[in-house]
Enzyme design. Structure first.
Site, PDB file in Angstrom:
ATOM      1  N   GLY A 272       0.778  -1.232   0.000  1.00 60.38           N
ATOM      2  CA  GLY A 272       0.000   0.000   0.000  1.00 60.38           C
ATOM      3  C   GLY A 272       0.805   1.275   0.000  1.00 60.38           C
ATOM      4  O   GLY A 272       0.231   2.353   0.164  1.00 60.38           O
ATOM      5  N   GLY A 274       2.580   2.528  -2.551  1.00 62.09           N
ATOM      6  CA  GLY A 274       2.574   3.236  -3.822  1.00 62.09           C
ATOM      7  C   GLY A 274       3.588   2.754  -4.828  1.00 62.09           C
ATOM      8  O   GLY A 274       3.967   3.501  -5.730  1.00 62.09           O
ATOM      9  N   LYS A 275       4.045   1.505  -4.729  1.00 59.06           N
ATOM     10  CA  LYS A 275       5.024   0.994  -5.698  1.00 59.06           C
ATOM     11  C   LYS A 275       4.411   0.905  -7.094  1.00 59.06           C
ATOM     12  O   LYS A 275       5.011   1.333  -8.083  1.00 59.06           O
ATOM     13  CB  LYS A 275       5.528  -0.377  -5.229  1.00 59.06           C
ATOM     14  CG  LYS A 275       6.205  -0.349  -3.861  1.00 59.06           C
ATOM     15  CD  LYS A 275       6.675  -1.712  -3.447  1.00 59.06           C
ATOM     16  CE  LYS A 275       5.529  -2.649  -3.128  1.00 59.06           C
ATOM     17  NZ  LYS A 275       4.741  -2.228  -1.974  1.00 59.06           N
ATOM     18  N   HIS A 491     -10.379  -1.740  33.998  1.00 55.13           N
ATOM     19  CA  HIS A 491      -9.264  -2.185  33.154  1.00 55.13           C
ATOM     20  C   HIS A 491      -8.680  -1.027  32.333  1.00 55.13           C
ATOM     21  O   HIS A 491      -7.458  -0.812  32.323  1.00 55.13           O
ATOM     22  CB  HIS A 491      -9.785  -3.293  32.216  1.00 55.13           C
ATOM     23  CG  HIS A 491      -8.705  -3.997  31.472  1.00 55.13           C
ATOM     24  ND1 HIS A 491      -8.274  -5.269  31.779  1.00 55.13           N
ATOM     25  CD2 HIS A 491      -7.960  -3.608  30.410  1.00 55.13           C
ATOM     26  CE1 HIS A 491      -7.318  -5.626  30.950  1.00 55.13           C
ATOM     27  NE2 HIS A 491      -7.107  -4.640  30.103  1.00 55.13           N
ATOM     28  N   GLU A 492      -9.537  -0.287  31.653  1.00 58.05           N
ATOM     29  CA  GLU A 492      -9.045   0.806  30.809  1.00 58.05           C
ATOM     30  C   GLU A 492      -8.463   1.944  31.644  1.00 58.05           C
ATOM     31  O   GLU A 492      -7.493   2.596  31.232  1.00 58.05           O
ATOM     32  CB  GLU A 492     -10.169   1.332  29.914  1.00 58.05           C
ATOM     33  CG  GLU A 492     -10.723   0.310  28.948  1.00 58.05           C
ATOM     34  CD  GLU A 492      -9.654  -0.276  28.047  1.00 58.05           C
ATOM     35  OE1 GLU A 492      -8.657   0.407  27.764  1.00 58.05           O
ATOM     36  OE2 GLU A 492      -9.809  -1.440  27.640  1.00 58.05           O
ATOM     37  N   ASP A 567      -3.536  -8.544  26.270  1.00 61.80           N
ATOM     38  CA  ASP A 567      -2.465  -7.762  26.899  1.00 61.80           C
ATOM     39  C   ASP A 567      -1.286  -8.662  27.240  1.00 61.80           C
ATOM     40  O   ASP A 567      -0.126  -8.320  26.994  1.00 61.80           O
ATOM     41  CB  ASP A 567      -2.974  -7.089  28.176  1.00 61.80           C
ATOM     42  CG  ASP A 567      -3.884  -5.921  27.877  1.00 61.80           C
ATOM     43  OD1 ASP A 567      -3.783  -5.376  26.767  1.00 61.80           O
ATOM     44  OD2 ASP A 567      -4.707  -5.571  28.736  1.00 61.80           O
TER      45      ASP A 567
END
Length: 680
Positions: A272, A274-275, A491-492, A567
């Site tokens: 992805g 741009g080659k 948790h977050e 995690d």
């Protein structure tokens, strides 16, 4: 909340342009998403891969030249009609259908005439009689000419039989035509089929005789409209590729200096970037015939077909010299050759051998340049990469901040952006995105606007599009139980607070407990800089942040949950790289063993070290993870009140950003550093 990120999906982390000594490409740290995943049975949800129809990486979508169309179906009507008419003439000619004529002997014929059973009679000079009986049925008979019966005419007239005389043709043409016409139809049909196959052969549409011909698409008069000016960034890469065009256009400049133009250029980079788009720009700028095809187009089930197509391709290119040959995904035929026997591929190796021979056998002054693209340069055969074949390897890396901004501007053409849309901000939030990813991001933002019945794209559309691409679709039907929602918030909050309190961790950009895809919650970190090297202190801080969610569960809920599974997976993978490959363990020492297990060159390989070394690696990995968890737990215990406030704010708002977290923690908001790639 995390269970980190599945073994390596794009939903988990954004990838850096360069990682430490290219080894850390397997674990990225540019922008980390810590997620808590559901423990429901069944396979996890997978993010939908970008559609193939996504525009090329750094330029506006360019439609390729329209291929030659196959013959329309109506062209089959005229031969089918001729065949049908011929069959109709043969099978349904007058007199051929209906009840077969009754053959009467001469005696029966005379008896029927006497009994008034004969209605008509057609008699020819040879004495052959045919006609109708009174009941309408047909009959035939034969008058014995040798009898010279003079009473028969009077008998026929006396019984009112309608007599008709016929003549016998002496011309041979009717019989001959009965044989010649069908033969001409058959010959004409085969001639038509041969011409049709010849056209298909020339147009490379099909035909068994064209199996060994090259399938390259030639751009000569009708070239793509892409130019180098349509490609944002990559100035160094474009300069190297543009030299090829200059060499073909102005060979005298190089001859005066005694320079020889490159015979081959290999473009290498992640998917992805741009080659292929650069190759299209070369086709648009070169002004010489441009042969374009994929590496897989050489491969067939028949041995020798690929080599034949290589020979045909280079023969065509030499006839049209100066010219350019572009082979996309060259790793399909250019992979490293094996020792033979098990796992060897004779057809692919024959094709590669022919390609090596053709590239090394150019006549002096032929001016045929081979360009190729791949994202797996490490598997290419060494003979293919040597000078004289591919003289130049052009790296096409992931775009930096400035290049991403320019790419977004290109893909934003033709779309109405709202006043709140800042492409610099969007670029800042998309580290590790390729040009194709950015094109997909802009398209998803436009789709979000359409869903809201708007034609103007807003900043919210871009934020939602980024979340959609990285972590999945927002699933409003996945309602959590109250205790589960509280566990996700804990948790977050643990991830976010450990990141905010760690000196060497990346700043927190957003925390949410709204489930998306397989993630029940997400903590997003964005780097201040686009880093290329990572010191040990930053990696150990990353380990602590990854285990911060699990530590918060232990501190607040007194027990961990399955939400930390990913995690633990990502933290273990990072710690393993630190010990086994990057030399961050005093016990194992400054040594790198590289990846273990089978490889392309040795499918039977095992670990490159002894069992005792493996035991030391396992012990050091476990030590790093325990220390990281202890660090996270100590930070959370020392700021328990702050942790409860973050949890409460998450339960109230469900989504908070970095400024909200900084206000609670009391730490200054991250400085507005210029990202990597920004002008000084």
């Amino acid at each position: 909340m995390p269970p980190g990120i599945p073994a390596r999906p794009p939903v988990a982390e954004w990838h850096a342009d360069h990682q430490p000594e290219d080894a850390s490409k397997r674990i990225s740290f540019v922008s980390t998403w810590h997620r808590m995943t559901s423990a429901r049975p069944g396979p996890p949800k997978k993010s939908v891969p970008p559609k193939k129809s996504v525009p090329p990486a750094q330029g506006p979508p360019v439609s390729p030249p329209r291929p030659s169309l196959p013959p329309s179906r109506w062209r089959w009507l005229w031969p089918a009609g001729i065949a049908f008419a011929f069959l109709a003439l043969v099978l349904f000619r007058p007199g051929a259908g209906g009840t077969p004529a009754q053959a009467l002997s001469y005696t029966s014929f005379v008896s029927d005439v006497t009994a008034n059973k004969v209605s008509t009679a057609a008699i020819n000079p040879a004495g052959s009689v045919s006609g109708k009986l009174s009941d309408g049925s047909a009959y035939t008979s034969q008058i014995p000419v040798a009898l010279n019966d003079s009473a028969l005419p009077a008998l026929l007239l006396g019984h009112k039989v309608q007599v008709t005389g016929t003549s016998t043709s002496t011309s041979p043409w009717p019989g001959l035509l009965g044989w010649i016409v069908p033969l001409l139809f058959i010959i004409g049909f085969f001639v038509w089929m041969g011409r049709r196959n010849s056209k298909q052969f020339t147009g490379r549409i099909g035909g068994i005789m064209a199996i060994g011909k090259s399938k390259a698409r030639v751009y000569d008069e009708d070239r793509p409209g892409t130019r180098f000016a349509d490609i944002a960034g990559y100035e160094g890469s474009k300069a190297e590729v543009m030299e090829v065009v200059d060499f073909l256009k102005h060979p005298a400049r190089y001859d005066r200096a005694g320079a020889v133009g490159p015979k081959g250029i290999l473009m290498v980079g992640p998917p992805g970037t741009g080659k292929t788009l650069l190759a299209r720009a070369v086709a648009g700028e070169a002004g010489v015939p441009f042969f374009s095809l994929s590496g897989s187009s050489f491969v067939e089930m028949f041995v020798g077909v690929g080599a034949s197509r290589v020979r045909d391709l280079f023969a065509d290119a030499r006839k049209r010299a100066p010219s350019i040959i572009f082979i996309d995904e060259i790793d399909a035929i250019g992979g490293r050759r094996g020792p033979g026997g098990f796992g060897s591929n004779d057809e692919r190796e024959q094709t590669l051998n022919q390609l090596l021979s053709e590239m090394d056998g150019f006549e002096p002054g032929a001016r045929v340049v081979v360009m190729a693209a791949t994202n797996r340069a490490e598997i290419l055969d060494a003979a293919l990469l040597r000078p004289g074949r591919f003289d130049r390897t052009v790296e096409i890396p992931l775009p930096n901040y400035i290049e991403r901004t320019a790419i977004l501007a290109i893909h934003g053409r033709g779309k109405t952006l709202g006043p709140d849309v800042d492409l610099d901000v969007v670029s800042r939030g998309t580290p590790g995105f390729s040009g194709a990813d950015l094109a997909n991001l802009v398209n998803e933002a436009a789709i979000n606007a359409v869903r809201a019945d708007r034609s103007v794209l807003s900043a919210t559309d871009f934020d939602d599009a980024r979340d959609r691409l990285l972590i999945g679709r927002r699933d409003a039907s996945s309602a959590l139980l109250p205790e589960e929602k509280h566990a996700v918030a804990v948790h977050e909050a643990g991830h976010a607070l450990v990141a905010a309190l760690s000196e060497h961790a990346d700043p927190v950009a957003k925390v949410t407990i709204l489930s998306r895809g397989a993630a029940l919650g997400v903590t997003e970190q964005l780097p201040e800089f686009e880093r290329h090297l990572y010191p040990e202190s930053r990696l150990t801080a990353s380990l602590a942040v990854r285990l911060g969610g699990r530590a918060a569960e232990i501190v607040v809920l007194a027990e961990p949950s399955t939400g930390a599974s990913n995690d633990l997976l990502s933290a273990t993978e990072l710690a393993t790289h630190m010990v086994r490959e990057w030399g961050f363990s005093a016990k194992v020492g400054p040594i790198s063993y590289g990846p273990e297990g089978p490889s392309r060159d040795n499918p039977f390989a095992g670990r490159p070290y002894a069992e005792e070394t493996q035991r030391s690696i396992d012990q050091e990995v476990a030590r790093l993870l325990r220390e990281a968890e202890d660090t996270a737990t100590s930070l959370l215990l020392g700021h328990r009140e702050t942790l409860d406030r973050v949890i409460g704010l998450l339960l109230e708002r469900e989504t908070i950003d970095g400024s909200d977290l900084a206000a609670i923690v009391g730490t200054p908001e991250p400085a507005d550093h210029e990202p990597a790639g920004a002008p000084a």
